[in-house]
Design a protein around this motif. Structure first.
Motif, PDB file in Angstrom:
ATOM      1  N   UNK A  77       0.288  -5.536   0.712  1.00  0.00           N
ATOM      2  CA  UNK A  77       1.255  -4.205   1.277  1.00  0.00           C
ATOM      3  C   UNK A  77       2.799  -4.606   1.166  1.00  0.00           C
ATOM      4  N   UNK A  78       3.220  -5.674   1.672  1.00  0.00           N
ATOM      5  CA  UNK A  78       4.580  -5.945   1.691  1.00  0.00           C
ATOM      6  C   UNK A  78       5.261  -6.041  -0.046  1.00  0.00           C
ATOM      7  N   UNK A  79       4.396  -6.195  -0.885  1.00  0.00           N
ATOM      8  CA  UNK A  79       4.722  -6.122  -2.233  1.00  0.00           C
ATOM      9  C   UNK A  79       5.159  -7.469  -2.877  1.00  0.00           C
ATOM     10  N   UNK A  80       4.387  -8.486  -2.298  1.00  0.00           N
ATOM     11  CA  UNK A  80       4.965  -9.840  -2.501  1.00  0.00           C
ATOM     12  C   UNK A  80       4.284 -10.223  -3.799  1.00  0.00           C
ATOM     13  N   UNK A  81       3.634  -9.403  -4.575  1.00  0.00           N
ATOM     14  CA  UNK A  81       3.268  -9.775  -6.136  1.00  0.00           C
ATOM     15  C   UNK A  81       4.300  -9.208  -6.977  1.00  0.00           C
TER      16      UNK A  81
END
Length: 457
Positions: A72-76
């Protein structure tokens, strides 16, 4: 090094900004994230991951790691970063005799469940089946089977890991035991896990359970009853109370769609008649508006919320750990739960007792064995124009629960702006995790995560 040269280093596809697939590939699960990475490498093997890690170190490129892609935080992803995308590494190999499964780092729980439940087996695997096996497990792993069999990370036997120095190692109780300890709850701070080996458990061909929607006036009695029930409930019961905006479903009266109501989702893995008695007790304490309950396979229950959560929504979440539900906490849930702003948004309270409490607090890095619930306030909505109002709902709800919560929140539910809370979120394990971080990633190459700072030398 240009993208064309990077293609010579790996066997999987490399997608750069000039490629037609780039616009789709750069987007992650949460469309609030608008990063533009240098390249996305769809790794086909651990050797590909090794090459990407080595290239990032050699060139000074930022590195992001994408497993099942549900962060969800977009760490990818990150601006200008090299993305090691494991989404093509989805192999699942089940050994029914040994009751184990080897799972590649890009697999989802849907893939895992399909392979294991066909053999009458499963392990704890979240609530949404499109979630990645890797991210969920590394952060702990809460699901319908937690009370019966512990967290996902409690069922991890070993892991193949690409480290920051480019080496590939196996972490287990016997090999790199400090790393193995850290992987079980410490998130993606220590390397890229390219293969997991899990312990599996028998599950019936059909569990007994499903979804029960209650009238709003019964919410306080329902939550109060659930809190007493779950404290020593049979371990065959896995389920949780929640608040939802009720979506259009075949068993929901048309004139009730869109109401904000309390629900209970249940998974009973024992005798069906006993399960029916357990669920009847919920009906006895609060009026039911509608329900879809009965025998069903485990895998469809694990995918119950998937239709509400497609890739491409806007996401903003907050997380808390909770002990017993006080009257004040229940009132806060009733007030803010009754304001759920979108069909996809929700508040869930996942019990983490039962078998999860059998594990010693220092046996794994998951640092909140004293909690009774992991609560997530999950804001999820389709239109970016509504961001401000939806984020405000999450923040107001979170603030209202703060006086009634324990320190920290489940890292898999934490937001990108929660870095200041990382020590609390990892709890009693943080200092030891920082030591392991120093040993395996002293330069903090793996920092796109709920990041643990390497301990001082």
């Amino acid at each position: 090094m240009p993208v064309t040269a990077l293609r010579d280093l790996v066997s999987g596809p490399v997608i750069g900004s000039a490629d037609p697939e780039y616009e789709d590939a750069r987007h992650v699960y949460n469309f609030m994230i608008e990063a533009r990475p240098h390249a996305i490498v769809r790794c086909a093997s651990a050797r590909d991951v090794q090459a990407v890690v080595a290239h990032a170190v050699a060139t000074g490129r930022d590195l992001a790691v994408r497993g099942g892609g549900h962060s969800v935080p977009g760490f990818g992803t990150a601006d200008g970063a090299l993305v090691a995308d494991l989404s093509e590494m989805t192999h699942v190999e089940v050994d029914p005799g040994a009751r184990t499964a080897k799972v590649s780092g890009g697999a989802t729980w849907a893939m895992m469940n399909d392979a294991t439940t066909a053999r009458g087996l499963a392990t704890t695997g979240g609530i949404v089946s499109s979630t990645g096996v890797g991210g969920l497990t590394l952060g702990g792993g809460i699901g319908y089977l937690t009370r019966a069999h512990g967290l996902s990370c409690d069922n991890l036997i070993s892991a193949e890991v690409v480290l920051a120095d480019g080496s590939i190692v196996t972490a287990s109780e016997d090999e790199h035991p400090d790393l193995f300890w850290a992987l079980r709850g410490g998130g993606g701070n220590f390397g890229v896990v390219t293969e997991f080996t899990f312990r599996l458990h028998p599950v019936p061909a059909e569990i007994y359970g499903g979804l029960m929607v209650f009238e709003r006036e019964g919410a306080a009695d329902l939550f109060r009853y659930f809190d007493g029930f779950i404290a020593d409930a049979p371990r065959e019961y896995g389920g949780f109370p929640a608040w939802h905006m009720i979506p259009p479903l075949p068993f929901i009266p048309e004139n009730r769609v869109g109401e904000r109501l309390p629900i209970v989702v249940s998974c009973w893995t024992g005798d069906h008649d006993e399960g029916a008695k357990v669920l009847q007790e919920f009906r006895d304490v609060a009026p039911v508006m509608a329900e879809h309950v009965g025998p069903m396979p485990y895998a469809p229950l694990n995918a119950l919320f998937d239709p509400l959560l497609p890739r491409g929504l806007q996401h903003y979440w907050k997380a808390t750990f909770v002990g017993d539900l006080t009257d004040e906490a229940i009132a806060a849930h009733a007030e803010h739960g009754a304001r759920v702003p979108a069909f996809s948004s929700a508040v869930h309270l996942y019990p983490v007792n039962g078998a999860a409490h059998d594990v010693a607090p220092d046996a794994t890095a998951w640092g909140h064995r004293d909690a009774k619930y992991a609560c997530v306030i999950a804001g999820m909505w389709p239109d970016a124009a509504d961001n401000e109002a939806n984020i405000r709902w999450v923040k107001d709800y979170y603030a209202a629960l703060a006086p009634h919560s324990l320190a920290g929140g489940y890292v898999n539910f934490a937001s990108g702006d929660d870095q200041a809370k990382v020590r609390d979120n990892f709890g009693v394990s943080y200092d030891r995790l920082a030591q392991v971080k120093r040993a395996y990633d002293p330069a903090n190459l793996f920092h796109h995560n709920q990041n643990i700072t390497p301990a001082d030398g």
